[in-house]
Enzyme design. Structure first.
Site, mmCIF file in Angstrom:
data_model
loop_
_atom_site.group_PDB
_atom_site.id
_atom_site.type_symbol
_atom_site.label_atom_id
_atom_site.label_comp_id
_atom_site.label_asym_id
_atom_site.label_seq_id
_atom_site.Cartn_x
_atom_site.Cartn_y
_atom_site.Cartn_z
ATOM 1 N N VAL A 102 2.484 -0.387 4.468
ATOM 2 C CA VAL A 102 2.332 0.564 3.364
ATOM 3 C C VAL A 102 1.793 -0.226 2.166
ATOM 4 O O VAL A 102 1.575 -1.422 2.266
ATOM 5 C CB VAL A 102 3.665 1.265 3.002
ATOM 6 C CG1 VAL A 102 3.988 2.359 3.974
ATOM 7 C CG2 VAL A 102 4.794 0.263 2.896
ATOM 8 N N LYS A 142 -8.757 5.606 -8.329
ATOM 9 C CA LYS A 142 -7.498 6.103 -8.899
ATOM 10 C C LYS A 142 -7.581 5.998 -10.418
ATOM 11 O O LYS A 142 -7.790 4.906 -10.963
ATOM 12 C CB LYS A 142 -6.339 5.245 -8.361
ATOM 13 C CG LYS A 142 -5.006 5.555 -9.007
ATOM 14 C CD LYS A 142 -3.887 4.678 -8.453
ATOM 15 C CE LYS A 142 -2.626 4.842 -9.266
ATOM 16 N NZ LYS A 142 -1.572 3.874 -8.885
ATOM 17 N N ILE A 170 1.283 -4.967 -5.266
ATOM 18 C CA ILE A 170 0.070 -5.732 -4.968
ATOM 19 C C ILE A 170 -0.343 -6.495 -6.229
ATOM 20 O O ILE A 170 -0.791 -7.639 -6.167
ATOM 21 C CB ILE A 170 -1.040 -4.792 -4.439
ATOM 22 C CG1 ILE A 170 -0.622 -4.299 -3.042
ATOM 23 C CG2 ILE A 170 -2.396 -5.477 -4.413
ATOM 24 C CD1 ILE A 170 -1.475 -3.185 -2.476
#
Ligand SMILES: Cc1cc2nc3c(=O)[nH]c(=O)nc-3n(C[C@H](O)[C@H](O)[C@H](O)COP(=O)(O)OP(=O)(O)OC[C@H]3O[C@@H](n4cnc5c(N)ncnc54)[C@H](O)[C@@H]3O)c2cc1C
Length: 501
Positions: free
Chosen positions: A49, A80, A348
């Site tokens: 994920v 995004k 991240i």
């Protein structure tokens, strides 16, 4: 090469963290030395994920010479512009946390002060209407920012959504092209130097011994070296961040991909919705003290917009951070260094931040404690900043539908966050401390979005002419809306710039 230089770096783990580190070290350290080896186990696999990011990833790509469109095409990526929060303040409410600023500051007065002042005089729409990124997101549109600072489009900021598996594969190709050697195998033991306590080698199930001077622990939640071997310790934050489980499932698209992540509050947690080119990523993050596994899975499946494409995957975690991100000759990155839940898509980034700091404080084989201590101090700061911002979302709620939300509203928060809230509540003041990741616009979006309105404004705003404020606000809002209307749709932009290969 000096006699003290690191000769071999061993990266343990080939998830997002491992391959991000491998790709960065291979690109940015002197070619050919040190040797970089990455060990990963197909049998164990990756967490799989982690598909939403924040804008600093653009800097990581630039640092490594990664072409953005190529990277998006290879990872089924989309753009995004921020996160839409649904039902967080209270059921039925929604707000947008955009990337980039709100409006423009004036004579040293923050834009949100102007907005609050004017909102005291007449009804104003949501502050998101003064954000270029939010204006584009609301219309399903996207364009890259304009370089000309006079244009509203220069204020647009963006990040990416991508397929986690494809991202690791993309980085692996980049790293291997630059000389990283990949070793497949399961580490079953770790050899330590008796005198220094440093890790000397990772021992694989088939008996192979992978020796190194510097070890990067990217082995995931377990922390194979940093915790299992070195016992660096874990600071548990679950009293502030009580969600400890997630269930994830991909689904088909119900329409064109939106240029934003959506986070919808649920009675014992929240649900994410991450649009990629080929599918929607969905997941429910929840507190197991309030919802069991079967209920969580049923809730997630009941709230998909289209047919699921795989069996749901369940994951467990404890919010917190490794007390020593760097211990002896082991530096932990990624989940092995800690995890603040994925609400603001920060993991991240924390990997990236660790890589950048490690490069800036890169050791030699003498392992000067000064470098290690500075690294640990900086990582503590960045983790705590993220922690406070994420806790804010839980604390600032007016939901009455469950014990979970009541607990979050009433819990004591860390002193650093409590002080920030006090300053905001009084006169809407926010200060970005040295290295904070989230700036004023982010805090303002969440604070106002979740209904925490300051009692007064700072005095400087009262010195400005109210008619001038009103006119400036109207003009700015119109210019963002007009600009957004001129942009291509997000789907059209992706189809033209970076269609999946
Ligand atoms: C529910 C959830 C949602 C998330 N969403 C986001 C998000 O939207 N945005 C974001 O930025 N982050 C997100 N994250 C975090 C993100 O997934 C991780 O930060 C990122 O994937 C890095 O993981 P990792 O590489 O540290 O660990 P992993 O993916 O677990 O990789 C561990 C690696 O170590 C190897 N390994 C382990 N043990 C051994 C052994 N004994 N021998 C050999 N190899 C071994 C494994 O094979 C694997 O290759 C999310 C995390 C969770 C749990």
């Amino acid at each position: 090469m000096s006699e003290h230089d690191i000769r071999q770096i061993v990266i343990v783990g080939g998830g997002t963290a491992g391959w991000m580190a491998a790709a960065a070290f291979a690109s940015l350290l002197e070619k050919g030395r040190p040797e970089i080896i990455l060990v990963e186990s197909d049998e164990i696999g990756t967490v799989g994920v982690g598909e939403a990011t924040i804008p600093p990833l653009i800097a990581y790509n630039n640092m490594l010479g990664i072409a953005e469109d190529e990277f998006l095409a290879a990872t089924q990526g989309t753009f995004k512009l921020g996160i839409e929060f649904v039902d967080w303040g209270a059921p039925g409410e929604r707000y947008f946390h955009p990337f980039g600023p709100h409006g423009q500051d004036f004579r040293g007065v923050h834009f949100h002060q102007l907005y609050l002042r004017e909102a005291g005089r007449r009804a104003l729409p949501d502050i998101a209407e003064w954000s270029m990124s939010a204006a584009a997101a609301a219309r399903g549109r996207f364009a890259r920012p304009a370089p000309d600072a006079r244009l509203p489009l220069s204020q647009l900021a963006y990040a990416f959504h991508f397929d986690a598996g494809l991202y690791a594969r993309f980085l692996r190709a980049h790293a291997e092209r630059n000389g990283v050697r990949r070793v497949e195998g399961k580490i079953v033991d770790v050899a330590q130097d008796g005198d220094s306590g440093h890790v000397a080698a990772a021992i694989l199930a088939d008996g192979r011994r992978i020796e190194g001077d510097l070890f990067i622990d990217c082995s995931g939640f377990r922390g194979l070296l940093i915790e299992d071997r070195l016992g660096a310790g874990y600071e548990d934050w679950s009293r502030w961040l009580p969600c400890d489980r997630a269930v994830a499932v991909p689904s088909r698209h119900a329409g064109p991909p939106d240029p934003f992540t959506r986070s919808t509050a649920r009675p014992a947690g929240w649900q994410w919705r991450i649009p990629l080119q080929h599918r929607m990523g969905n997941g429910l993050v929840y507190a197991s003290a309030h919802l069991d596994r079967a209920e969580a899975e049923a809730l997630l499946l009941a709230n998909l917009e289209a047919e699921p494409l795989a069996e749901p995957r369940h994951l467990g975690f404890t919010a917190g951070r490794r007390r020593l991100a760097w211990s002896a000759n082991v530096v932990s990155l990624g989940l092995s260094s800690g995890f603040v839940e994925p609400l603001e898509s920060t993991s991240i980034h924390l990997v990236q931040s660790g890589i950048v700091k490690l490069l800036a404080l890169f050791p030699d084989r003498r392992f000067d404690p000064v470098e290690r201590d500075e690294y640990n101090r900086q990582m503590k700061d960045v983790f705590e900043d993220v922690r406070d911002f994420v806790i804010l979302h839980y604390k600032a709620n007016r939901r009455e539908d469950s014990e979970f939300w009541r607990y979050c509203r009433e819990m004591e928060v860390p002193d650093s966050l409590a002080a920030k809230l006090d300053l905001w509540r009084a006169k809407g003041r926010l200060f970005r401390e040295g290295r904070e990741l989230f700036g004023t616009a982010s805090w303002v979006a969440v604070l106002l979005g979740q209904g925490i309105v300051p009692a007064e404004q700072e005095p400087a705003v009262n010195a400005l002419d109210p008619a001038m404020i009103a006119e400036a606000l109207d003009k700015m809002r119109l210019s963002y809306a007009r600009m957004a209307e001129e942009m291509p749709t997000h789907a059209a932009f992706v189809a033209r710039a970076c269609p999946a290969r």
